[in-house]
Structure formats: structure tokens, C-alpha cells
Design an enzyme around this catalytic site. Structure first.
Site, PDB file in Angstrom:
ATOM      1  N   HIS A 198      -7.845  -7.362  -0.038  1.00 20.40           N
ATOM      2  CA  HIS A 198      -7.844  -7.460   1.285  1.00 20.40           C
ATOM      3  C   HIS A 198      -7.458  -8.575   2.045  1.00 20.40           C
ATOM      4  CE1 HIS A 198     -11.523  -4.215   0.704  1.00 20.40           C
ATOM      5  NE2 HIS A 198     -10.214  -3.635   0.555  1.00 20.40           N
ATOM      6  N   HIS A 205      -7.181   2.784   5.123  1.00 16.19           N
ATOM      7  CA  HIS A 205      -7.748   1.839   4.103  1.00 16.19           C
ATOM      8  C   HIS A 205      -6.944   1.891   2.981  1.00 16.19           C
ATOM      9  CE1 HIS A 205     -10.450  -1.257   2.171  1.00 16.19           C
ATOM     10  NE2 HIS A 205     -10.035  -0.337   1.013  1.00 16.19           N
ATOM     11  N   ASP A 242      -4.995  -1.181   1.152  1.00 15.03           N
ATOM     12  CA  ASP A 242      -4.731  -1.569  -0.218  1.00 15.03           C
ATOM     13  C   ASP A 242      -3.184  -1.559  -0.842  1.00 15.03           C
ATOM     14  OD1 ASP A 242      -7.644  -2.012  -0.604  1.00 15.03           O
ATOM     15  OD2 ASP A 242      -7.972  -0.075  -1.209  1.00 15.03           O
ATOM     16  N   HIS A 291      -5.508   1.021  -7.122  1.00 13.83           N
ATOM     17  CA  HIS A 291      -5.230  -0.299  -7.478  1.00 13.83           C
ATOM     18  C   HIS A 291      -4.077  -0.154  -8.854  1.00 13.83           C
ATOM     19  CE1 HIS A 291      -7.439  -1.994  -4.223  1.00 13.83           C
ATOM     20  NE2 HIS A 291      -8.319  -1.322  -4.669  1.00 13.83           N
TER      21      HIS A 291
END
Length: 289
Positions: free
Chosen positions: A85, A243, A247, A270
Site C-alpha cells: 500500500h 483495491h 495491490d 500478491h
């Protein structure tokens, strides 16, 4: 423009320091973070000021040591968790040189988005430096796939991300799609405020594992059956896919180059973002040479 058609722009850092303190998402402990301007050629680095000798960890893909529920950087036994973030805001504002001082193992979570880091950058101000940095343009497609997770990079004259989110069993999410050319204005307007989210069942599992000790409805969106649990409801009806784009921006910042490409992501997280970042880095450096 150079002979190999690579564009260059002035390197950028901050004009002043900026600080913020809050709780870490996973530890639940208070942590302070400070942005410190850095000289040309420094890159983006984290400095653990709570440890002897204040070790520095560069924010590049070669230093990623874990990427299951977040992206973690490390050197030897030094760790900084949940960097994505912070790096998303730094990348969107094209900050090239910055020392991020931190007195714990993860940045403060803020409201679960990049809002607070955008505010820090804007309060500090941005300063152009004398040296330049290349802006690379992807010349050929690059892709990464595993099962139903796919990431593709296509040549493009901007930095654009298109993301497809798919939770077929969750009525309140189902499939969401969003696409955006990324710059500091579009990031601040459309992406920066979008908070991390989780299904209620996943939250229970993470709590059982001793994680997310700092999580609350102040810094996350939780989906339980047909109900959205969050402070103030959703900021956007498709906040979840936005969001995910946040990421992707943060994880691909670890490539370490300013680049132009259209990134198409389907169901990525991720681990897949970082795997793709490695392929993208290899492709860009090969084309650069």
C-alpha cells in the site's frame, strides 16, 4: 530521446519529511513511518530504525521473501511486511528516490488503503532532481499464468491496469472489472481510498493463525453472507476490484523501473503479482539492453 528510443524524465523525491503513526495490520502494535527525501540514484528503500545499525532493505523484486497474504521484503533476517500500500502511492506519484524509515516490521495500516500515504506525499511536496531516469516502454507481450490466474503485459503508450475479480460463490462480489490509466490524479481519485477486503470466513482463519491483530472495520471491508461490514459502507460499488488494482500497482512497483505497459490481471494476488513482476523485470531489462 535517446538512440534506443527510451524516454527519460527528471528523477523525483520529496521536498520535506512526512510522518505517520498507527497500528500494524498483522501485529496490532503501534508503528511509526517517516518519508525522508533521498539523493539521486538511491531508489526506494526501507530503513528499520528500531534495529541496531538501522539496516536498509531496497524495495525491489529481488528482496521479496514472502508474498502469501501480503508482500514482504527482507535482507538476511530483517523483514518489512505489507509494503504494497505504501509502494502503490509512491509509484503512482512517480517518486524515484525515497528512504522510508520505519520502527517496526510493517507500516501502519491506516484505513486499509493508500490514502494516508498519498496525504503524506502531498503534504511533503515533490521535488524534481537534476539526474534523469529512463521511462521504458514494453515492446513485446509478457505473460504469467497458473490455473485460473493470469497476468499479461502488452505494449501501450501509458501505464494502464485492467483487472477482473471473480468470486462466483459470493453474491455481493461475483465478478468485477475495472480498467484505468495510472497517474497520480487518477490514482488519488479512483484507487487510493479503496480498502483491503476479506470474506468473513477468511478473517476467522487469519485470526486463528494469530494474524491481523490490528484489523478492524476501521481499516478493512468484510463480506459476510449478504452483508458488507465496514466503516461507512463501500466507497465505490466496485471497491474490491479497485483495491486489487492498488495491490497490483504496489507489487509491480518492485520492478524498479518506470515503465509503460497495459497490465491485464485476472484473479491475481500478491504471489502471482510478484512472479509476474520478475518476468516483467526480465523482459524490460532485456529490451533495455
Amino acid at each position: 530521446m535517446t538512440q534506443n528510443n527510451t524516454l527519460h524524465r527528471k528523477q523525483r523525491t520529496l521536498q520535506n519529511d512526512a510522518s505517520y503513526s498507527g497500528l500494524g495490520l498483522h501485529t496490532g502494535e503501534k508503528v511509526s513511518l517517516r518519508f525522508v527525501p533521498a539523493k539521486e540514484g538511491t531508489g526506494i528503500v526501507f530503513k528499520r530504525i528500531d534495529l541496531p545499525n538501522q539496516p536498509v532493505v531496497p524495495a525491489t523484486v529481488e528482496y521479496v521473501c514472502s508474498n502469501s497474504r501480503n508482500t514482504t521484503l527482507g535482507v538476511a533476517d530483517i523483514r518489512i511486511h505489507t509494503v504494497e500500500h505504501v509502494l502503490a502511492a509512491v509509484k503512482a506519484y512517480q517518486i524515484d528516490n525515497l528512504c522510508i524509515e520505519i520502527d517496526g516490521i510493517e507500516p501502519p495500516v491506516g484505513n486499509g488503503s493508500s490514502d494516508v500515504f498519498v496525504e503524506m506525499i502531498e503534504n511533503a511536496g515533490i521535488s524534481e532532481q537534476e539526474d534523469t531516469v529512463p521511462v521504458l516502454s514494453l515492446k513485446a507481450p509478457v505473460y504469467w499464468s497458473e490455473g485460473d490466474i493470469h497476468l499479461v503485459g502488452l505494449p501501450c503508450d501509458t501505464y494502464k491496469i485492467s483487472y477482473t475479480l471473480d468470486y462466483p460463490a459470493t453474491k455481493l462480489i461475483k465478478s468485477q472489472y475495472f480498467s484505468l490509466s495510472i497517474d497520480q490524479d487518477s490514482f488519488k481519485r479512483e484507487i487510493a481510498s479503496c480498502r483491503t477486503f476479506s470474506l468473513y470466513e477468511e478473517v476467522s482463519t487469519l485470526i486463528d493463525k494469530g494474524l491481523i491483530k490490528g484489523a478492524s472495520l476501521d481499516n478493512a471491508v468484510v463480506i459476510k453472507d449478504d452483508t458488507i461490514l465496514s466503516k461507512g459502507g463501500l466507497f465505490f460499488s466496485d471497491e474490491m476490484v479497485r483495491h486489487k488494482i492498488l495491490d497490483v500497482i504496489g507489487d509491480l512497483a518492485l520492478v524498479g523501473y518506470d515503465f509503460k505497459a497495459h497490465i491485464i490481471a485476472i484473479r491475481s494476488g500478491h504471489a502471482s503479482n510478484v512472479a509476474f513482476a520478475r518476468k516483467l523485470y526480465s523482459q524490460l531489462t532485456t529490451e533495455k539492453s
